[in-house]
Scaffold this active site. Structure first.
Site, short mmCIF file in Angstrom:
data_model
loop_
_atom_site.label_atom_id
_atom_site.label_comp_id
_atom_site.label_asym_id
_atom_site.label_seq_id
_atom_site.Cartn_x
_atom_site.Cartn_y
_atom_site.Cartn_z
CD GLN A 1 -9.66 39.13 10.00
OE1 GLN A 1 -10.25 38.20 10.45
NE2 GLN A 1 -8.98 39.06 8.85
CG ASP B 1 8.72 56.84 11.15
OD1 ASP B 1 8.57 55.70 10.69
OD2 ASP B 1 8.75 57.86 10.43
NE ARG C 1 1.79 54.68 7.22
CZ ARG C 1 2.92 55.37 6.97
NH1 ARG C 1 3.12 56.52 7.57
NH2 ARG C 1 3.80 54.91 6.09
CE LYS D 1 4.03 59.58 10.71
NZ LYS D 1 3.77 60.27 9.43
CG ASP E 1 6.20 56.67 3.93
OD1 ASP E 1 5.96 55.86 4.86
OD2 ASP E 1 7.00 57.62 4.04
CG ASP F 1 5.68 63.41 9.75
OD1 ASP F 1 6.75 62.78 9.75
OD2 ASP F 1 4.58 62.86 9.60
CG ASP F 2 11.73 63.09 10.62
OD1 ASP F 2 12.32 63.57 11.59
OD2 ASP F 2 12.17 62.12 9.96
#
Ligand code: GAL
Length: 471
Positions: free
Chosen positions: A251, A149, A205, A147, A209, A72-73
């Site tokens: 959906q 952001d 996402r 990923k 968080d 991650d970061d």
């Protein structure tokens, strides 16, 4: 009858958008893996990633399908004079391609992180305006997953097209590298990502968080209830908060493009065992990525046996790829003898004609709950064979690995001769097709067309079943 039939045909195709199931051929089932953020935040290093990968492999989690190791970061230290990203030399003394090589040699896939902004959320260089050179950096370092952001985006949000363009720039840049790179958007659902995410990405996402709390509201996660269009996503969102926001979004997700409810909090913080089971089951059922957020070197035996529950993972990895739908949601008042809280019922179709259902108790006392075939097959038109059949009920948690076996695996750093499912040897798709009993839970009874399925659901807990037509 006619209207009901139309409704049924419509729902049968929802979940797969357009003619192409995946814009880049990836993400045919939700991604599974590990991401450092929930436990380690910025405390990242080559050592952490490689040790974690070794451990994931040794305790059988890789063979259960957790193959993406996602950094991650906080991994970089800036850019060179000509603009190339530079990995922090103290944290990653041998550079990123060394990490990628180690992971690939051990049959893992490597995920990295950037932001569609000037900086990442922790203040490191972001990729806005640097899409092509950064995509090239990731591709040339052997990265298989990005990923992406949403911090420091220079105000480039507020309308779907604005966010779409900003995220599409990286999608195009990744495609241009020629390397297959899973593209995981992290714009927290802003600007209705579920409408356009699958055109350019493999997952998105859909909330602020997560944090390891089951129901606790927190003012830093200001949108609550069914507020799917949340202008200020925030953080410290509880498990039920995120699930409720996700309820209408299934959906718009399906093969190739998934709603990401955020990394799993199983084994992080102090969730109860029932909370962890409910969290894992619901993430599996709505086809969220299953990304471990825990420190696998310090995993409780009970959390390990949740992450390794193959009959639940098989729901997530089901080839049909249709997220379950929330059929009903009730708020129970304080005056109820089983206490206040919200209760929900979810149901979803599976590839082989089975149906997965969940009775979810968000209240803080155990509660009797029930359902019937009309609720379970609420999308079926009257006279449907589903409604007139008998169904066997399989408890998807009853065949859970016991604590002693889990503790042995963790202490010995080896699966040994425990019968943990191995999806490398037999994929979930093939295991389901072959009726591998480890993927189907344990039969606990059956339900007839006019019958009632009764059970007591623990506080902050779930009853999670797979229904199979009786033979
Ligand atoms: C947030 C993101 C988290 C984590 C963090 C890193 O915006 O939602 O999942 O990546 O940034 O700074």
């Amino acid at each position: 009858m006619f209207l009901l039939y139309l409704f049924s045909s419509f729902t049968a195709v929802s979940g797969v958008l357009g003619s192409s199931p995946s814009y880049n051929g990836l993400g045919l089932t939700p991604q599974m893996g590990w991401d450092n953020w929930n436990t380690f935040a910025c405390d990242v290093s080559e050592q952490l990633l490689l040790d974690t990968a070794d451990r994931i492999s040794e305790i059988g989690l890789k063979d259960l399908g957790y193959t993406y190791v996602i950094l991650d970061d906080c991994w970089s230290s800036g850019r060179t004079a000509n603009g190339t990203l530079v990995a922090d030399k103290e944290k990653f003394p041998n550079g990123m391609s060394h990490v990628a090589d180690h992971l690939h040699n051990n049959n893992f896939l490597f995920g990295m992180y950037s932001s569609a902004g000037e900086y990442t959320c922790a203040g490191y260089p972001g990729s806005l305006g640097h899409e092509e050179e950064d995509a090239e950096f990731f591709a040339s370092n052997g990265v298989d997953y990005l990923k992406y952001d949403n911090c420091y985006n220079k105000g480039q949000f507020g309308a779907p097209e604005t966010s779409y363009k900003r995220y599409k720039a990286m999608s195009d840049a990744l495609n241009k590298t020629g390397r297959p790179i899973f593209y995981s958007l992290c714009n927290w659902g802003q600007d209705l990502t579920f409408y356009w995410g699958s055109d350019i990405a493999n997952s998105w996402r859909m909330s602020g968080d997560i944090y390891p709390q089951f129901t606790r509201p927190d003012s830093r996660c200001p949108c609550d209830g069914d507020q799917f269009d949340c202008a200020y996503a925030g953080f410290h969102c509880s498990i039920m908060n995120i699930l409720n926001k996700a309820a209408p979004m299934g959906q718009n997700a399906g093969i190739g493009g998934w709603n990401d409810l955020d990394n799993l909090e199983v084994g992080v913080g102090n969730l109860t065992d029932d909370e962890e089971k409910a969290h894992f089951s619901m993430w599996a059922m709505v086809k969220s990525p299953l990304v471990i957020g825990a420190d696998v070197n310090h995993l409780k035996a009970s959390s390990y046996s949740i992450y390794s529950q193959a009959s639940v993972i098989a729901i997530n990895q089901d080839p049909k790829g249709v997220p379950a739908t929330r059929v009903w949601r009730h708020q129970v008042p304080q005056t109820d003898k089983y206490g206040q809280g919200e209760i929900q019922f979810w149901s979803g179709p599976l590839d082989n004609g089975d149906q997965v259902i969940a009775l979810l108790n968000g209240g803080n006392k155990p509660r009797p709950m029930n359902t019937n075939l009309e609720e379970i097959f609420f999308d079926s038109y009257l006279g449907s064979e589903q409604l007139s059949s008998n169904w066997d009920i399989y408890d998807l948690w009853a065949n859970r690995v016991d604590n002693a076996t889990s503790a042995n695996i963790l202490n010995n750093n080896s699966v040994g001769n425990a019968t943990i499912y191995n999806a490398t040897a037999l994929s979930y798709k093939d295991g389901l097709a072959k009726n591998d009993t480890r993927l189907f839970g344990t039969k606990i009874g059956s339900i007839s067309p006019d019958g009632l399925l009764n059970t007591t659901v623990p506080a902050h807990g779930i009853a999670f079943y797979r229904l199979r037509r009786s033979t």
